[in-house]
Every structure is written in C-alpha cells, then in structure tokens.
Design a protein around this motif. Structure first.
Motif, PDB file in Angstrom:
ATOM      1  N   ASP A  22      43.196  26.780  40.571  1.00  0.00           N
ATOM      2  CA  ASP A  22      42.306  25.926  41.923  1.00  0.00           C
ATOM      3  C   ASP A  22      42.868  25.005  41.810  1.00  0.00           C
ATOM      4  O   ASP A  22      42.825  23.936  42.744  1.00  0.00           O
ATOM      5  CB  ASP A  22      41.380  25.940  41.444  1.00  0.00           C
ATOM      6  CG  ASP A  22      40.832  25.626  40.381  1.00  0.00           C
ATOM      7  OD1 ASP A  22      41.889  26.227  39.558  1.00  0.00           O
ATOM      8  OD2 ASP A  22      39.503  25.458  39.880  1.00  0.00           O
ATOM      9  N   ASP A  79      50.167  33.382  49.808  1.00  0.00           N
ATOM     10  CA  ASP A  79      48.693  33.755  49.811  1.00  0.00           C
ATOM     11  C   ASP A  79      48.568  34.767  50.554  1.00  0.00           C
ATOM     12  O   ASP A  79      48.397  35.465  51.704  1.00  0.00           O
ATOM     13  CB  ASP A  79      48.642  32.409  51.388  1.00  0.00           C
ATOM     14  CG  ASP A  79      47.803  31.373  51.017  1.00  0.00           C
ATOM     15  OD1 ASP A  79      47.618  31.508  49.295  1.00  0.00           O
ATOM     16  OD2 ASP A  79      48.139  30.270  51.269  1.00  0.00           O
ATOM     17  N   GLY A  81      47.924  37.794  48.610  1.00  0.00           N
ATOM     18  CA  GLY A  81      47.131  38.796  48.696  1.00  0.00           C
ATOM     19  C   GLY A  81      46.874  40.271  47.863  1.00  0.00           C
ATOM     20  O   GLY A  81      46.481  41.146  47.499  1.00  0.00           O
ATOM     21  N   LYS A  84      45.294  41.459  44.361  1.00  0.00           N
ATOM     22  CA  LYS A  84      44.309  41.476  44.085  1.00  0.00           C
ATOM     23  C   LYS A  84      44.020  42.985  43.768  1.00  0.00           C
ATOM     24  O   LYS A  84      43.258  43.338  43.525  1.00  0.00           O
ATOM     25  CB  LYS A  84      43.466  41.534  45.451  1.00  0.00           C
ATOM     26  CG  LYS A  84      42.902  40.145  45.862  1.00  0.00           C
ATOM     27  CD  LYS A  84      42.507  40.061  47.093  1.00  0.00           C
ATOM     28  CE  LYS A  84      42.217  38.846  47.975  1.00  0.00           C
ATOM     29  NZ  LYS A  84      41.326  38.241  48.864  1.00  0.00           N
ATOM     30  N   GLU A 109      49.351  31.889  44.653  1.00  0.00           N
ATOM     31  CA  GLU A 109      48.370  32.747  45.204  1.00  0.00           C
ATOM     32  C   GLU A 109      47.503  32.081  44.541  1.00  0.00           C
ATOM     33  O   GLU A 109      47.421  30.907  44.057  1.00  0.00           O
ATOM     34  CB  GLU A 109      48.510  34.495  44.705  1.00  0.00           C
ATOM     35  CG  GLU A 109      49.682  34.678  45.350  1.00  0.00           C
ATOM     36  CD  GLU A 109      49.312  35.331  46.598  1.00  0.00           C
ATOM     37  OE1 GLU A 109      48.772  35.350  47.278  1.00  0.00           O
ATOM     38  OE2 GLU A 109      50.678  36.009  47.308  1.00  0.00           O
ATOM     39  N   THR A 110      46.128  32.258  46.240  1.00  0.00           N
ATOM     40  CA  THR A 110      44.602  31.505  45.178  1.00  0.00           C
ATOM     41  C   THR A 110      43.983  32.320  44.152  1.00  0.00           C
ATOM     42  O   THR A 110      43.745  31.830  43.191  1.00  0.00           O
ATOM     43  CB  THR A 110      44.274  30.735  46.480  1.00  0.00           C
ATOM     44  OG1 THR A 110      44.473  30.164  46.794  1.00  0.00           O
ATOM     45  CG2 THR A 110      42.734  30.077  45.570  1.00  0.00           C
ATOM     46  N   GLU A 111      44.161  33.570  45.097  1.00  0.00           N
ATOM     47  CA  GLU A 111      43.257  34.856  43.784  1.00  0.00           C
ATOM     48  C   GLU A 111      43.839  36.108  43.372  1.00  0.00           C
ATOM     49  O   GLU A 111      45.308  36.295  43.674  1.00  0.00           O
ATOM     50  CB  GLU A 111      42.250  35.217  45.415  1.00  0.00           C
ATOM     51  CG  GLU A 111      41.455  34.352  45.643  1.00  0.00           C
ATOM     52  CD  GLU A 111      40.133  35.047  46.783  1.00  0.00           C
ATOM     53  OE1 GLU A 111      39.098  36.545  45.913  1.00  0.00           O
ATOM     54  OE2 GLU A 111      39.987  34.873  47.993  1.00  0.00           O
ATOM     55  N   ASP A 113      44.184  39.158  40.272  1.00  0.00           N
ATOM     56  CA  ASP A 113      42.846  39.453  39.553  1.00  0.00           C
ATOM     57  C   ASP A 113      44.349  40.429  38.374  1.00  0.00           C
ATOM     58  O   ASP A 113      45.233  40.468  38.460  1.00  0.00           O
ATOM     59  CB  ASP A 113      42.923  41.532  40.560  1.00  0.00           C
ATOM     60  CG  ASP A 113      42.012  41.685  39.635  1.00  0.00           C
ATOM     61  OD1 ASP A 113      42.436  41.818  38.238  1.00  0.00           O
ATOM     62  OD2 ASP A 113      40.704  43.080  40.048  1.00  0.00           O
ATOM     63  N   GLU A 130      49.099  30.021  34.728  1.00  0.00           N
ATOM     64  CA  GLU A 130      48.072  28.637  36.247  1.00  0.00           C
ATOM     65  C   GLU A 130      47.561  27.570  36.240  1.00  0.00           C
ATOM     66  O   GLU A 130      47.232  27.285  35.282  1.00  0.00           O
ATOM     67  CB  GLU A 130      46.930  29.865  34.979  1.00  0.00           C
ATOM     68  CG  GLU A 130      45.439  29.540  35.734  1.00  0.00           C
ATOM     69  CD  GLU A 130      44.695  30.737  35.369  1.00  0.00           C
ATOM     70  OE1 GLU A 130      43.898  30.469  35.555  1.00  0.00           O
ATOM     71  OE2 GLU A 130      44.511  31.365  34.161  1.00  0.00           O
TER      72      GLU A 130
END
Length: 325
Positions: A22, A79, A81, A84, A109-111, A113, A130
């Motif tokens: 973030d 970005d 995805g 995920k 990326e932001t999100e 897993d 990170e």
C-alpha cells in the motif's frame, strides 16, 4: 528493498519481480528504477500491459522473443489482478521456471494473495517485494536526506512536528518537503514556524484536534473541525472510522501508561513518532478508561444507526461529537 537495490547496482536481474503493497510512492519509485536499469531507456525491448483482461498468451509470446540488440527484454505488467489466484495467471506461474535468461517480468500490484500459484512462483524463481508504510524513524531519516541534498537542516523536534502534519504517505511527504524547500530559499535551517506556515495538516490530524476539543468539552470547536472536513469532501463515514481508530489508539496508550511505560517505549511499541505518542498521552490523560470505552461504543452505535437507516451519516457523526446519545 536491499535486494532490489543490490540487483540494480550489480545489474544482475532476476527473471521476475513483484512489487506490491500500500505504499504507492515506493512501488512507483522501484518500478521506474528497475525499468531504467533493465532497459537503459530503450523502448524497443520494453512491453507494457495494464489492467484486467490482459492477454496472457501474448505476454508469453513476448517473453519468448529475443531482445533486439540488447541483453534484456522487460515486460511490465501493472494492476492485472493476476495474483488473486486462478484463471490464466496459472499458466504464467507454470511458465516462470522456463523463462529465457533474456527476459525480465516485472509485476506491480496492489492486491496480492500470497497463497496464489503465481505469487509462490515469483517468490521461488524471482523476487517479491512488499512495499509497506514506513515507520516514523525511517520516514524521518528519508525526509532529512531529501532536505540535506538541498542544503537544508532540521532538528528532530521540528521533523516530528512536520511528520505529525503530513502523516506517513511518502508522496505527500515529498510534496510538503518541496513546499518547505521553496519557502526557505536563502536559509539553511528549517524551523517549527516554517512547518506551521506552509505544511497542510492531513485529515487524520484534524481528527486528532477534534478529539482534543471533545476531551476539553469544546463542542463548538469540534463541530467547526467537522465542518472543515466535510468542506474538504471527506465522507462522514470515513470521519467516523478515523474517530473510532483514534479512540482505540488512545485506549492502547492509556493501558501502556498504566503499566508505567514512558513516551519512547510507547512510541516504539505502537510504531508512532515520539511527538505523536506524546500528544496521544496527553489525550489519554483527559479521559478515564471508562470514558474511552464509552466513546468506542458510541462509534459502534453511530455506525449501526447509519447502516440500519435510523440516522443520516452526517447527523450520526454530529451526535457523536456532541455526545447526545
């Protein structure tokens, strides 16, 4: 981030990198540094993909294409995805062990897993970094370094004041530093007065002042600060969230003070700037533990009242500030 710095310095690049988290400033900074280091500004051997619905077979085809008169081809995917889990991203994960030495894949990326196959593959065959919000001590060193490069000096106390206004967003800190540098043209020492004159107080700091006003029973001042935030287009429910978070922080500080901890210990334990910890300690002294619990519960009740349609969001926060529940 030491690994990234070392790879850039040695020009020894892994087959894949993932920048996530973030802290947008750090992601952008390392994305640009890696891009420049790998390509040297060459656009012929650089491919960029952004957003959902990226054609994975096209990426794989590009990755297999030899660079033109260069050592490396860089493929930047942003970005997407992909991290995920599931879908075509799995074919990327299966491809990574066999990626040519001449190709470097860079994901931003932001999100993410961390259980996804692609994340595990990048971690195994490349490097996943990170980018998290930095702690106050790190931000202070970085900001002081930015000022030093411009021939500016700042005391620890003034730096604490500065960071208490800017918050921990590095993009915002840099913007406020630029303003300070311009404002102090011709002088080499930055003072508290300079910070107060040009630095914009972030929303979280207005929340802090609002709670100080509440603790002092200055309802009118607290309401004025609320109106300021609404004028700045802050949604009432976000203001409510920040008030609740602040009271939770006051509660934590109150409990640590009860255990006999001093300002520096509390700051270290809660990862706060000493200046901020000191201000929260003053607030904690203004409330009993029961009062803090009461306000935390009032925040919960206000949120419930809005969600069930009993109160409009703006009115719910006004009632909380005035404590008329």
């Amino acid at each position: 981030m030491q690994t990234l710095n070392q790879d850039i310095k040695d020009r020894s690049f892994k087959s894949a990198y993932l920048l996530f988290g973030d802290e947008a400033f750090l992601k952008k900074s390392y994305k640009n540094r890696l891009k420049e280091a790998v390509t040297g500004g060459d656009t012929m051997n650089y491919n960029y993909y952004e957003g959902k619905g990226i054609n994975v077979p096209e990426i794989l085809g590009m990755a297999d294409t030899m660079p033109f008169f260069a050592e490396k081809r860089l493929i930047l995917v942003e970005d997407s995805g992909f991290f995920k889990g599931g879908g075509e991203a799995e074919s990327l994960a299966e491809y990574l062990p066999n990626i040519p030495d001449t190709t470097c894949l860079l994901f931003v990326e932001t999100e993410v897993d961390k259980r996804s196959k692609l994340y595990k593959a990048v971690k195994k065959y490349g490097y996943a970094a990170e980018m998290v919000r930095q702690e106050p001590a790190q931000l202070a060193r970085w900001a002081a370094g930015v000022l030093a490069r411009e021939g500016k000096k700042i005391t620890g106390r003034t730096m604490d004041l500065f960071l208490s206004k800017t918050g921990d967003d590095m993009e915002n800190i840099l913007s406020e530093l630029d303003k300070l540098i311009s404002y102090t043209l011709g002088r080499d020492v930055i003072t508290d007065a300079d910070v107060e004159a040009v630095c914009v107080t972030q929303v979280t700091n207005k929340i802090f002042d609002m709670i100080t006003a509440i603790s002092s029973r200055q309802t009118r001042k607290a309401m004025d600060l609320y109106e300021d935030l609404l004028t700045l287009k802050e949604p009432p429910m976000r203001i409510l969230f920040l008030i609740a978070r602040q009271f939770n922080q006051i509660l934590q500080v109150k409990e640590l003070m009860g255990k006999g901890m001093d300002k520096s210990t509390i700051a270290s334990k809660l990862k706060l700037a000493p200046f901020v910890a000191g201000k929260i300690m003053l607030q904690a002294k203004s409330f009993t533990k029961e009062q803090i619990f009461s306000y935390v519960n009032l925040c919960v009740d206000a949120e419930e009242a809005v969600k069930t349609g009993k109160l409009a969001d703006r009115l719910a926060v006004e009632l909380l500030i005035a404590n008329h529940y």
